[in-house]
Scaffold this motif. Structure first.
Motif, mmCIF file in Angstrom:
data_model
loop_
_atom_site.group_PDB
_atom_site.id
_atom_site.type_symbol
_atom_site.label_atom_id
_atom_site.label_comp_id
_atom_site.label_asym_id
_atom_site.label_seq_id
_atom_site.Cartn_x
_atom_site.Cartn_y
_atom_site.Cartn_z
ATOM 1 N N ASN A 28 0.753 -1.018 -0.016
ATOM 2 C CA ASN A 28 0.095 -0.153 -0.074
ATOM 3 C C ASN A 28 0.928 1.086 -0.028
ATOM 4 O OD1 ASN A 28 -1.628 -2.162 1.970
ATOM 5 N ND2 ASN A 28 -2.954 -1.119 0.594
ATOM 6 N N CYS A 29 0.228 2.476 -0.605
ATOM 7 C CA CYS A 29 0.727 3.636 -0.454
ATOM 8 C C CYS A 29 -0.208 4.546 0.061
ATOM 9 C CB CYS A 29 1.495 4.153 -1.707
ATOM 10 S SG CYS A 29 2.030 5.848 -1.343
ATOM 11 N N LEU A 30 -0.357 4.735 1.394
ATOM 12 C CA LEU A 30 -1.383 5.718 2.108
ATOM 13 C C LEU A 30 -0.611 7.185 2.059
ATOM 14 C CD1 LEU A 30 -3.926 6.064 3.437
ATOM 15 C CD2 LEU A 30 -2.699 5.285 5.758
ATOM 16 N N GLU A 31 -1.427 8.137 1.580
ATOM 17 C CA GLU A 31 -1.116 9.639 1.855
ATOM 18 C C GLU A 31 -2.205 10.319 2.261
ATOM 19 O OE1 GLU A 31 0.654 13.228 -1.066
ATOM 20 O OE2 GLU A 31 0.234 11.311 -2.089
ATOM 21 N N ILE A 32 -2.030 11.117 3.360
ATOM 22 C CA ILE A 32 -2.799 11.959 4.186
ATOM 23 C C ILE A 32 -2.369 13.184 4.309
ATOM 24 C CG2 ILE A 32 -3.815 11.962 6.281
ATOM 25 C CD1 ILE A 32 -3.738 9.043 6.714
#
Length: 249
Positions: free
Chosen positions: A43-47
């Motif tokens: 996953n690549c989770l960007e917030i």
């Protein structure tokens, strides 16, 4: 933010699962109650901005990365190894509160049951009415249980974040949800060894000469030994990069 990409705000208060090998970008994110992101690798989770509002009795982790377990072996088969998962990247452009991350490899599958022991042979019948039949033979010991599968190594995780103030930080949890400061992704546990096989049945005693009774039957064989436990996966370092902006210096 990628050109043309839609960014949504999000509030989660229970498990929120991301698809494996999936990239996603959120705007303002609030994690409360028993909420947490659940990721199984790649996953690549960007917030853009992350807030965490929890009480002490809520789940300790806010992000859980966990590899899938290996499958249990069928009877006579070793447990399957847990597969290593692809790297996971987390980017938080503004971290408003402490966030706790836990990362675990998958556990190996349990080994299958050992082979059943062979039955003992039957005793021979008496040859005349005044003699006893032969005693049945004992069954053999059951086979050893099969070995458990290997746990996968701790997932490769990189976290980049910008703190909203000097006090907030990314904290990595241990297996038991404590904060030990090791910043490790923990390897999965090796699978348990399979149960030993059942002992073989004892043979029947032969007919005694009276034609009505049998000689003593053979003793049932012993259960086989437990299989060997699989190897644990390796612990690996989690990479944490804290980005300090000019207005914080």
């Amino acid at each position: 933010m990628k050109k043309g990409e839609e960014v949504f705000d999000l509030h989660i208060s229970n498990r929120f699962e991301l698809k494996p090998n999936y990239e996603v970008h959120y705007g303002n994110v609030l994690i409360s109650g028993d909420g947490y992101f659940y990721m199984t690798g790649g996953n690549c989770l960007e917030i853009d901005r992350l807030e965490v509002k929890k009480e002490t009795y809520h789940k300790k982790y806010d992000i859980l990365i966990q590899g899938p377990d290996g499958e249990d072996g069928m009877d006579g088969e070793e447990g399957k190894d847990a597969e290593n998962i692809r790297a996971t990247n987390i980017v938080i452009h503004q971290l408003a509160d402490n966030v706790r991350i836990k990362s675990l490899g998958g556990n190996g599958g349990m080994g299958g049951k050992g082979a059943e022991g062979n039955p003992g042979g039957d005793g021979g019948d008496a040859v005349c009415k005044d003699t006893a039949g032969g005693k049945g033979a004992g069954g053999s010991q059951g086979g050893k249980g099969k070995k458990g599968g290997k746990g996968s190594d701790g997932p490769a995780v990189t976290v980049r974040y910008t703190p909203g103030n000097e006090e907030v930080e990314v904290r990595i949890l241990s297996r038991d949800d404590g904060e030990d400061g090791r910043n490790k992704a923990y390897g999965g546990r090796g699978g348990d060894g399979g149960d030993g096989g059942d002992g073989g049945t004892g043979g029947n005693g032969g007919w005694n000469g009276d034609g009505k009774t049998r000689a003593k039957a053979g003793k049932k064989g012993d259960r086989g030994p437990q299989g060997d436990k699989g190897e644990d996966g390796e612990d690996i370092d989690i990479i944490i990069e804290k980005i300090i902006t000019e207005d914080m210096m």
